[in-house]
Design a protein around this motif. Structure first.
Motif, PDB file in Angstrom:
ATOM      1  N   TRP A  32      15.277   0.042  -2.276  1.00 49.03           N
ATOM      2  CA  TRP A  32      13.854   0.337  -2.043  1.00 49.03           C
ATOM      3  C   TRP A  32      13.314  -0.896  -1.353  1.00 49.03           C
ATOM      4  O   TRP A  32      13.126  -1.918  -1.996  1.00 49.03           O
ATOM      5  N   SER A  41       4.647   1.240  -2.370  1.00 45.98           N
ATOM      6  CA  SER A  41       4.616   0.089  -3.288  1.00 45.98           C
ATOM      7  C   SER A  41       3.365  -0.765  -3.129  1.00 45.98           C
ATOM      8  O   SER A  41       2.915  -1.373  -4.100  1.00 45.98           O
ATOM      9  N   PRO A  45       2.690   0.449  -8.137  1.00 51.16           N
ATOM     10  CA  PRO A  45       3.996  -0.116  -8.544  1.00 51.16           C
ATOM     11  C   PRO A  45       4.905   0.892  -9.255  1.00 51.16           C
ATOM     12  O   PRO A  45       6.122   0.729  -9.270  1.00 51.16           O
ATOM     13  N   GLU A  46       4.347   1.934  -9.832  1.00 48.05           N
ATOM     14  CA  GLU A  46       5.113   2.840 -10.689  1.00 48.05           C
ATOM     15  C   GLU A  46       6.271   3.572 -10.001  1.00 48.05           C
ATOM     16  O   GLU A  46       7.361   3.674 -10.599  1.00 48.05           O
ATOM     17  N   GLU A  48       8.287   2.740  -7.507  1.00 47.36           N
ATOM     18  CA  GLU A  48       9.448   1.861  -7.310  1.00 47.36           C
ATOM     19  C   GLU A  48      10.100   1.523  -8.643  1.00 47.36           C
ATOM     20  O   GLU A  48      11.333   1.581  -8.772  1.00 47.36           O
ATOM     21  N   ALA A  49       9.301   1.170  -9.642  1.00 45.08           N
ATOM     22  CA  ALA A  49       9.855   0.819 -10.952  1.00 45.08           C
ATOM     23  C   ALA A  49      10.625   1.998 -11.545  1.00 45.08           C
ATOM     24  O   ALA A  49      11.734   1.838 -12.069  1.00 45.08           O
ATOM     25  N   ALA A  50      10.045   3.193 -11.441  1.00 46.61           N
ATOM     26  CA  ALA A  50      10.697   4.390 -11.978  1.00 46.61           C
ATOM     27  C   ALA A  50      11.994   4.692 -11.223  1.00 46.61           C
ATOM     28  O   ALA A  50      13.015   5.035 -11.830  1.00 46.61           O
ATOM     29  N   ARG A  52      13.934   2.549  -9.533  1.00 48.70           N
ATOM     30  CA  ARG A  52      14.958   1.545  -9.848  1.00 48.70           C
ATOM     31  C   ARG A  52      15.562   1.790 -11.237  1.00 48.70           C
ATOM     32  O   ARG A  52      16.770   1.656 -11.435  1.00 48.70           O
ATOM     33  N   ARG A  53      14.725   2.164 -12.200  1.00 43.06           N
ATOM     34  CA  ARG A  53      15.210   2.473 -13.553  1.00 43.06           C
ATOM     35  C   ARG A  53      16.103   3.727 -13.525  1.00 43.06           C
ATOM     36  O   ARG A  53      17.167   3.765 -14.151  1.00 43.06           O
ATOM     37  N   ARG A  56      19.377   2.688 -12.035  1.00 42.23           N
ATOM     38  CA  ARG A  56      20.094   1.799 -12.954  1.00 42.23           C
ATOM     39  C   ARG A  56      20.734   2.600 -14.103  1.00 42.23           C
ATOM     40  O   ARG A  56      21.837   2.302 -14.533  1.00 42.23           O
TER      41      ARG A  56
END
Length: 159
Positions: A32, A41, A45-46, A48-50, A52-53, A56
């Motif tokens: 990303w 982004s 922020p949500e 990208e964070a979601a 990436r999680r 992962r």
């Protein structure tokens, strides 16, 4: 059947009233950092964070080509992370990373979610930037999976 509405503007500032889903294409590497995701982004922020999680933890979830993740960013705005790109384009790449069959599968899931939410869908010309796709191949997928099912779609051409 609804038609696709084309406008000049920013897909991260969707037009109109009601619930809106902003759709875009992601790669299957979990990267990303270039293209439309930067605009997302900058605003929220949500997503990208979601994403990436989700990547992962992919051994325990549905992450992969054709998968869809929908993230709420405001009371009436959601962002749809659609995995429609195999890898990324590099200097040594041959061919393009876009995967039309994955976009088709993701759009089908997006159609279901948009209907559940009573939402319109807003997007740039997905799959046609860094993914290297052609709109004449993506547009019929958007029509079949969204507008033919009654989901209003607005496509934004920036600038």
């Amino acid at each position: 059947m609804a038609e696709i509405t084309y406008v000049r503007g920013d897909a991260t500032a969707p037009l109109g009233k009601g619930v809106k889903v902003i759709a875009h294409i992601c790669n299957d590497l979990g990267g990303w950092g270039k293209g439309f995701v930067l605009a997302i982004s900058r605003r929220w922020p949500e997503p990208e964070a979601a994403f990436r999680r989700w990547h992962r933890e992919r051994a325990k979830n549905d992450f992969g080509l054709g998968a869809l993740q929908v993230v709420r960013v405001a009371p009436y705005v959601w962002v749809a992370n659609l995995v429609g790109q195999r890898g990324i384009r590099t200097g040594r790449s041959t061919g393009v990373p876009v995967r039309y069959e994955a976009i088709d599968a993701g759009l089908a899931a997006l159609g279901d979610r948009a209907l559940e939410l009573g939402a319109s869908v807003h997007m740039p010309r997905i799959g046609c930037g860094l993914a290297g796709g052609r709109w004449e191949k993506v547009e019929p997928l958007v029509t079949a999976r969204l507008t033919a099912r009654g989901v209003p779609v607005t496509v934004y051409d920036f600038g």
